[in-house]
Design a protein around this motif. Structure first.
Motif, mmCIF file in Angstrom:
data_model
loop_
_atom_site.group_PDB
_atom_site.id
_atom_site.type_symbol
_atom_site.label_atom_id
_atom_site.label_comp_id
_atom_site.label_asym_id
_atom_site.label_seq_id
_atom_site.Cartn_x
_atom_site.Cartn_y
_atom_site.Cartn_z
ATOM 1 N N VAL A 78 31.373 -12.680 66.855
ATOM 2 C CA VAL A 78 30.995 -12.571 68.314
ATOM 3 C C VAL A 78 31.694 -13.637 69.046
ATOM 4 C CG1 VAL A 78 28.854 -11.239 68.078
ATOM 5 C CG2 VAL A 78 28.773 -13.808 68.051
ATOM 6 N N VAL A 95 23.576 -7.299 69.682
ATOM 7 C CA VAL A 95 24.786 -7.285 70.538
ATOM 8 C C VAL A 95 24.389 -6.290 71.564
ATOM 9 C CG1 VAL A 95 27.356 -6.721 70.732
ATOM 10 C CG2 VAL A 95 26.363 -7.651 68.533
ATOM 11 N N LYS A 99 29.267 -4.729 75.484
ATOM 12 C CA LYS A 99 29.897 -5.810 74.599
ATOM 13 C C LYS A 99 30.686 -5.361 73.817
ATOM 14 C CE LYS A 99 27.733 -9.167 77.218
ATOM 15 N NZ LYS A 99 28.359 -10.014 78.139
ATOM 16 N N TYR A 101 32.244 -6.687 69.535
ATOM 17 C CA TYR A 101 32.377 -7.781 68.348
ATOM 18 C C TYR A 101 33.517 -7.522 67.668
ATOM 19 C CZ TYR A 101 30.350 -3.963 65.330
ATOM 20 O OH TYR A 101 30.258 -2.760 64.475
#
Length: 159
Positions: A78, A95, A99, A101
């Motif tokens: 991340v 998460v 968003k 990763y």
């Protein structure tokens, strides 16, 4: 205006190569990193964005509660403080939706980000970092860091 969007196009195990989305149109449900000066920006929905192939960022459309540090042969990262960082094996992280990763084959604890915009270092003010060792991105690094660093005002290759 003033905001650039990048996707992760490659990873060599120590750094992630970011590629700019030239037309500025981000396809829906696509993981990106936004780069801008500190300010408030308004982003507007658009249509006609070209799909991105080869993006190593995984978009999170529904919150993930308990993402493992590894998935198969890939390690998950991340974005934190200008680096992609991972977490301890056996520990899981959350998460949030909206968003992204990074999921790549690497064993590094952290990955530097390469936006490809730095071409040279002309001068170094050694007093700025008070004797700390920094990488070419200007990030303070520890003694275990491998690569080109600035130490005591001089560029040094650490193997």
């Amino acid at each position: 205006e003033g905001v650039e969007a990048f996707y992760a196009s490659a990873c060599d195990g120590t750094s992630v190569t970011m590629t700019k989305i030239e037309d500025g149109k981000i396809p829906a449900n696509t993981g990106v990193v936004l780069k801008a000066e500190s300010d408030t920006y308004t982003l507007s929905p658009t249509t006609g964005a070209t799909a991105i192939t080869g993006n190593l960022l995984v978009a999170v459309t529904t919150a993930i509660n308990g993402l493992a540090a590894t998935e198969g042969s890939n390690r998950n990262y991340v974005l934190k403080n200008g680096q992609f960082v991972t977490w301890t094996e056996g520990v899981k992280t959350n998460v949030a939706a909206g968003k992204a990763y990074l999921s790549v084959p690497s064993s590094s604890a952290a990955l530097n980000i390469d936006f490809g915009d730095a071409t040279a270092i002309n001068t170094v003010n050694a007093n700025t970092f008070n004797g700390a060792r920094v990488n070419l991105a200007g990030q303070v690094v520890g003694n275990g860091y491998k690569g080109i660093v600035i130490e005591n005002g001089k560029k040094v290759l650490v193997k």
